[in-house]
Write an enzyme that holds these catalytic residues in place. Structure first.
Site, PDB file in Angstrom:
ATOM      1  N   SER A  52      11.209   4.246  -8.121  1.00  9.19           N
ATOM      2  CA  SER A  52      11.361   2.790  -8.030  1.00  9.19           C
ATOM      3  C   SER A  52      12.538   2.281  -8.862  1.00  9.19           C
ATOM      4  O   SER A  52      12.952   2.920  -9.827  1.00  9.19           O
ATOM      5  CB  SER A  52      10.080   2.097  -8.502  1.00  9.19           C
ATOM      6  OG  SER A  52       8.972   2.594  -7.803  1.00  9.19           O
TER       7      SER A  52
HETATM    8  N1  SAM Z   1       6.488   6.385  -9.766  1.00  9.03           N
HETATM    9  C1  SAM Z   1       7.264   7.394  -9.106  1.00  9.03           C
HETATM   10  C2  SAM Z   1       8.473   7.788  -9.927  1.00  9.03           C
HETATM   11  O1  SAM Z   1       8.645   7.282 -11.054  1.00  9.03           O
HETATM   12  O2  SAM Z   1       9.247   8.622  -9.458  1.00  9.03           O
HETATM   13  C3  SAM Z   1       7.706   6.948  -7.732  1.00  9.03           C
HETATM   14  C4  SAM Z   1       6.593   6.915  -6.774  1.00  9.03           C
HETATM   15  S1  SAM Z   1       7.074   6.742  -5.093  1.00  9.03           S
HETATM   16  C5  SAM Z   1       7.614   5.081  -5.025  1.00  9.03           C
HETATM   17  C6  SAM Z   1       5.455   6.763  -4.363  1.00  9.03           C
HETATM   18  C7  SAM Z   1       4.790   8.101  -4.401  1.00  9.03           C
HETATM   19  O3  SAM Z   1       3.445   7.970  -3.940  1.00  9.03           O
HETATM   20  C8  SAM Z   1       5.441   9.124  -3.484  1.00  9.03           C
HETATM   21  O4  SAM Z   1       5.817  10.259  -4.223  1.00  9.03           O
HETATM   22  C9  SAM Z   1       4.352   9.454  -2.469  1.00  9.03           C
HETATM   23  O5  SAM Z   1       4.386  10.788  -2.004  1.00  9.03           O
HETATM   24  C10 SAM Z   1       3.096   9.155  -3.268  1.00  9.03           C
HETATM   25  N2  SAM Z   1       1.881   8.943  -2.486  1.00  9.03           N
HETATM   26  C11 SAM Z   1       1.710   8.271  -1.330  1.00  9.03           C
HETATM   27  N3  SAM Z   1       0.410   8.308  -0.946  1.00  9.03           N
HETATM   28  C12 SAM Z   1      -0.257   9.022  -1.889  1.00  9.03           C
HETATM   29  C13 SAM Z   1      -1.614   9.413  -2.081  1.00  9.03           C
HETATM   30  N4  SAM Z   1      -2.594   9.078  -1.226  1.00  9.03           N
HETATM   31  N5  SAM Z   1      -1.931  10.143  -3.161  1.00  9.03           N
HETATM   32  C14 SAM Z   1      -0.978  10.508  -4.059  1.00  9.03           C
HETATM   33  N6  SAM Z   1       0.328  10.190  -3.937  1.00  9.03           N
HETATM   34  C15 SAM Z   1       0.682   9.439  -2.874  1.00  9.03           C
END
Ligand code: SAM
Length: 204
Positions: A52
């Site tokens: 993000s």
């Molecule tokens: N906070 C992270 C960082 O600092 O890099 C960025 C997160 S990214 C915007 C959103 C993440 O949520 C992705 O890596 C995606 O694969 C994960 N995601 C989506 N659905 C999910 C689920 N049901 N369980 C775990 N992770 C999930």
């Protein structure tokens, strides 16, 4: 990044600013880190996912109001950057990521950085982490159509949850807190995140 993007936009909690000064964001980005790591925008981390924008990560962190005794659940480890920020401010961080490749890369970076209070798991974060519940704070870093019920169950009384809530195309950053076993909500601002995919979210 802190002086030009976070402070001028109103991030003021000194512990939060300290964590953003300390955690080296370039270590969490493998594609063009020298060019993109400290930019005012989200950055690709592979698998179609992003880390993000720094300001949004800081805003979510500030609203969580973390203290040193908190146990925090993070859904969406991604690169592990936000996980490291949380680990600077809380007692324990439990982070779940659905993509194995991202989870393993994040774990490697976090281990190299020496964090002892981070626990990671590969799987569907919409189910929470029952064995480690309840949590003082929960952060979902992907766009959710609603708050997954298991996460509400796993949040402590007076606990807080923050997430981008809404449609796939655009969401509202929303803070929720549990009072007398009921949830109350505050809408913060518009945002756009990658979708939360899982049993209690968008289907695959
Ligand atoms: N906070 C992270 C960082 O600092 O890099 C960025 C997160 S990214 C915007 C959103 C993440 O949520 C992705 O890596 C995606 O694969 C994960 N995601 C989506 N659905 C999910 C689920 N049901 N369980 C775990 N992770 C999930």
């Amino acid at each position: 990044m802190v002086d030009e993007q976070l402070i001028p936009r109103g991030i003021h909690n000194q512990r939060v600013l300290g964590a953003f000064y300390k955690v080296e964001r370039h270590k969490f980005i493998s594609i063009n880190p020298e060019k993109d790591a400290y930019g005012d925008f989200p950055v690709s981390i592979g698998e179609g996912q992003t880390i993000s924008q720094p300001y949004i990560a800081a805003l979510m962190t500030e609203y969580l109001d973390l203290n040193q005794n908190d146990s925090v659940l993070e859904i969406g480890t991604g690169s592990g950057y936000q996980t490291a920020i949380l680990a600077e401010l809380a007692k324990d961080v439990y982070s779940v990521e659905r993509y194995k490749k991202l989870a393993l890369a994040a774990e490697k970076t976090l281990n190299k950085s020496g964090y002892m209070n981070i626990h990671t798991k590969i799987g569907d974060g919409t189910l929470g982490w029952q064995e480690e519940a309840p949590f003082d704070k929960i952060i979902i870093t992907a766009a959710a159509p609603y708050i997954p019920l298991p996460l509400i169950d796993q949040l402590k009384e007076n606990g807080k949850i923050i997430l981008p809530l809404g449609e796939n195309s655009g969401q509202t950053l929303t803070l929720g807190w549990k009072i007398n076993n009921n949830m109350e909500y505050k809408q913060i601002c518009g945002c756009v995140f990658v979708p939360l995919i899982g049993k209690f979210a968008y289907p695959k």
